[in-house]
Design a protein around this motif. Structure first.
Motif, PDB file in Angstrom:
ATOM      1  N   VAL A 132       2.898  54.438  -2.829  1.00  0.00           N
ATOM      2  CA  VAL A 132       2.200  55.202  -3.315  1.00  0.00           C
ATOM      3  C   VAL A 132       0.865  54.478  -3.891  1.00  0.00           C
ATOM      4  O   VAL A 132      -0.083  54.860  -4.230  1.00  0.00           O
ATOM      5  CB  VAL A 132       2.424  55.434  -4.283  1.00  0.00           C
ATOM      6  N   GLY A 133       1.423  52.518  -3.274  1.00  0.00           N
ATOM      7  CA  GLY A 133       0.515  51.900  -3.758  1.00  0.00           C
ATOM      8  C   GLY A 133      -0.410  51.686  -4.211  1.00  0.00           C
ATOM      9  O   GLY A 133      -1.372  51.521  -4.872  1.00  0.00           O
ATOM     10  N   ARG A 134       0.297  52.059  -5.759  1.00  0.00           N
ATOM     11  CA  ARG A 134       0.138  51.197  -6.814  1.00  0.00           C
ATOM     12  C   ARG A 134       1.203  50.472  -7.709  1.00  0.00           C
ATOM     13  O   ARG A 134       2.588  50.442  -7.180  1.00  0.00           O
ATOM     14  CB  ARG A 134      -0.934  52.352  -7.896  1.00  0.00           C
ATOM     15  N   PRO A 135      -0.061  49.375  -8.319  1.00  0.00           N
ATOM     16  CA  PRO A 135       1.185  48.299  -8.865  1.00  0.00           C
ATOM     17  C   PRO A 135       2.687  48.631  -9.750  1.00  0.00           C
ATOM     18  O   PRO A 135       3.936  48.581  -9.167  1.00  0.00           O
ATOM     19  CB  PRO A 135       0.492  47.835 -10.065  1.00  0.00           C
ATOM     20  N   PHE A 136       2.374  50.305 -10.154  1.00  0.00           N
ATOM     21  CA  PHE A 136       3.364  50.533 -11.373  1.00  0.00           C
ATOM     22  C   PHE A 136       4.872  50.963 -10.337  1.00  0.00           C
ATOM     23  O   PHE A 136       6.348  50.926 -10.778  1.00  0.00           O
ATOM     24  CB  PHE A 136       3.725  51.256 -12.156  1.00  0.00           C
TER      25      PHE A 136
END
Ligand code: ZN
Ligand code: ZN
Length: 261
Positions: free
Chosen positions: A240-244
């Motif tokens: 996904v490449g997002r922090p969450f």
């Protein structure tokens, strides 16, 4: 000649450049296809500074001019863009860490010396000959333009240590996630679960061979638990490449499992 550049938030401009000519160690490639990377989309949406040389970095084309010192490439060769090989001269290379070569790294960012002033959203581009490899004849132009993102997931799966029979989760079914899912299957995982919120992407993941496709959050948690007797996945690929998403990748992995970012 005009090339499309992302010049700010929501701004894509056709910018005029001189006709590209090859450096002595370079080639000019007539671009046939160029993919749109998530990085391009992110730059367009965020307006964060974006290096023009990588504005379009998933391309295939035919060599149309060759520098005087270039060997092994000719006019008409069909090539795809690649990261420059290790230089053998920089500090990491000399320390035996050629996989961390400064020149290769800068080329991935489009910041090597001689980097072009625009990327592949252009009819032609001049690059160092070391930045291209010949495209396999079995690939269509459209497929060959996807070699760059496909190698990202190929490399990740090879390094990840996935084993025969593993229960693997792939988070995110964008191009990188879909590529990862297919390599993980090819590498022998027993069960491959794709976690993705978008219905269209979920059905594409199913079509491309995912054993299970599920929405993120509690549906994913429950499915992974059910398939692993409550243990969690052997390996989770975060695409996904997002922090969450990093936290949910940890949560889906079993104790002692692995995570690939
Ligand atoms: Zn990219
Ligand atoms: Zn080097």
């Amino acid at each position: 000649m005009f090339a499309a550049l992302i010049t700010g938030k929501g701004s894509l401009e056709m910018v005029e450049f001189p006709e590209p000519t090859p450096a002595a160690n370079g080639v000019v490639v007539d671009v046939s296809y160029c993919g749109v990377c998530g990085t391009d989309v992110h730059a367009y949406q965020s307006g964060q500074p974006y290096n023009p040389a990588i504005c379009g970095h998933e391309w295939v084309g035919h060599v149309s001019a060759v520098g005087a010192d270039v060997k092994g490439l000719r006019d008409g060769d069909r090539v795809v863009v690649a990261i420059a090989p290790a230089c053998g001269r920089c500090a990491p290379c000399r320390a035996g860490q050629s996989d961390r070569c400064t020149v290769s790294f800068l080329s991935a960012l489009g910041r090597e010396s001689g980097a072009p002033p625009h990327g592949g959203f252009a009819p032609r581009i001049a690059v160092a000959a070391s930045r291209v490899v010949k495209a396999h004849s079995a690939l269509s132009d459209e497929q060959a333009a996807q070699v760059e993102p496909t190698t990202v997931s190929f490399h990740a799966v090879r390094r990840s240590g996935v084993r025969l029979g593993d229960v693997a989760v792939v988070q995110g079914a964008g191009p990188i996630g879909l590529g990862t899912m297919q390599w993980v299957r090819a590498a022998g995982a027993g069960v491959v679960i794709v976690v993705e919120p978008n219905e269209r992407r979920r059905s594409l993941a199913r079509e491309l061979g995912a054993h299970h496709v599920v929405e993120p959050g509690s549906p994913a948690d429950e499915l992974v638990k059910e398939l692993t007797h409550g243990l969690g996945a052997d390996i989770v690929y975060e695409c996904v490449g997002r922090p969450f998403a990093v936290q949910s990748a940890v949560d889906l992995a079993r104790r002692g499992g692995s995570m690939c970012l």
